[in-house]
Design an enzyme around this catalytic site. Structure first.
Site, short mmCIF file in Angstrom:
data_model
loop_
_atom_site.label_atom_id
_atom_site.label_comp_id
_atom_site.label_asym_id
_atom_site.label_seq_id
_atom_site.Cartn_x
_atom_site.Cartn_y
_atom_site.Cartn_z
N TYR A 214 -1.18 12.05 -1.68
CA TYR A 214 -1.40 10.65 -1.32
C TYR A 214 -1.01 9.72 -2.46
CZ TYR A 214 -3.92 6.34 -0.22
OH TYR A 214 -4.25 5.02 0.01
N LYS B 82 2.08 7.14 -2.39
CA LYS B 82 1.81 5.71 -2.50
C LYS B 82 2.60 5.09 -3.64
CE LYS B 82 -0.97 3.47 -0.55
NZ LYS B 82 -0.88 2.57 0.65
#
Length: 385
Positions: free
Chosen positions: A147, A151
């Site tokens: 993640y 990102k």
């Protein structure tokens, strides 16, 4: 002649933050389109519409942004729990999905995009005290989870797209990124219910790390305000302009992670844990849990108690200055706490029932400690035969 309403699109609009942002924008006179793969629960207020679609499918994204003045790109996947372990879907949503949104904005003539980013683009377990936007991105190979890495890639793409010439109509695409702390508020559906579930099941029996460690959170209404301010400043001619800029956004009150949740624990009638474990032990156990999930996940997609990233994010000091957001956006966070969240959970039947024996929690504490120590020792070299 009245001014025509601006139309805003919110990706991930059915989520907690997206919906709160939509209601605020609508109240201020904008027309809002929510774009999400999951339908909105309940009726929508007048002025807010829903477009069901998948951010991974470019034709659907392209149709959604048609006629839009500003995109708030909040859709993401893999923030916490077992979602963090689904690398393929995380890549598709966070990286390819962001590319689809940027491409559609350029082709359909959308002039503004505000990206909902995260502290994690610069944080990977190292201590950061009062950091600012001069910090470089954490090298991608140092991110402990997919993640955070994706990102970072998505934010880089958003920053790189600032100033891109629009194909449909004159002008350029102006972009900015808001690096948000952990979101909380009444009705939040990702983090707080998981915490409350652990509390009610008797799992929240220990804390870990240095009691002086500090992290940050952001109330959903403060994050909404920051997004609205960033969009208003997203004009190249404005001075200062948010175009091409990143901003750290939080409540501006660094606090020990577990002390932050104390009002929630005690407000629901439960005792706050007194057992404190070393951060290294909990991190090691989270690592083992991830390895087990990798092996059995295809057959049983269980929810890990904690992932390595969650251990870092909750147990290692990292907080940031908001001087830039204050100076350039006029961002001033309002004071909030977990009182509203406690009331929200209590109104839905949560909370400790009177008369419960204390013997069970004591035994569970002992079993947890013994289990942690035994599991850790079993993986040490030369131990266990």
């Amino acid at each position: 002649m009245s001014k025509q309403k601006d139309t805003c699109l919110i990706t991930g609009g059915s989520g907690y933050f997206g919906y709160r942002l939509a209601c605020s924008l609508q109240a201020k006179g904008s027309a809002v389109v929510l774009f999400d793969v999951t339908p909105v629960r309940g009726p929508l207020p007048a002025g807010i519409s829903f477009f069901q679609g998948d951010i991974r499918e470019y034709p659907q994204v392209q149709r959604a942004v048609s006629g839009v003045d500003c995109v708030f790109h909040a859709a993401s996947y893999g923030m916490s729990g077992r979602e963090q372990l689904n690398r393929r879907l995380i890549e598709q949503v966070n990286v390819q999905g962001t590319r689809n949104v940027l491409k559609a904005c350029v082709e359909m003539g959308v002039p503004k995009l505000v990206y909902t980013s995260t502290f994690n683009v610069v944080f990977g377990g190292q201590v950061i005290e009062n950091g600012d936007e001069s910090l470089r991105y954490l090298p991608l190979h140092l991110h402990p989870d997919h993640y955070s890495r994706t990102k970072s890639l998505a934010e880089m793409a958003v920053m790189g797209a600032n100033g891109a010439s629009l194909k449909a109509g004159a002008g350029v695409l102006s972009t900015c990124a808001l690096r948000a702390a952990g979101i909380y508020g009444p009705g939040e559906q990702r983090h707080l219910p998981r915490v409350v579930g652990y509390i009610e099941r008797g799992v929240f029996r220990f804390v870990y790390g240095d009691p002086d460690s500090r992290v940050e959170f952001v109330h959903v209404d403060n994050l909404v305000s920051a997004h609205e301010l960033a969009a208003g400043a997203l004009v190249p001619e404005r001075e200062p302009s948010s175009a091409g800029q990143a901003y750290f956004i939080s409540d501006g009150r660094p606090v020990n992670n577990f002390e932050f949740f104390r009002p929630l624990v005690e407000g629901l009638g439960y005792p706050f844990p007194t057992l404190r474990l070393p951060l290294s032990l909990v991190y090691f156990l989270a690592f083992l849990t991830e390895m087990i999930h990798r092996l059995v996940g295809p057959l049983y997609n269980f929810q890990p108690l904690l992932t390595r990233t969650e251990v870092y994010k909750t147990g290692v000091t990292h907080y940031f200055s908001m001087a830039k957001a204050r100076a350039q956006l006029g961002y001033e966070p309002r004071e909030h706490d977990l009182t509203e969240a406690v009331q929200w959970f209590r109104s839905r039947g949560h909370g400790r029932r009177p008369g419960r024996s204390a013997l069970g929690p004591l035994l569970l504490n002992a079993l947890l400690v013994c289990g942690f120590v035994a599991l850790a020792l079993s993986y040490l070299p030369g131990v266990g035969g």
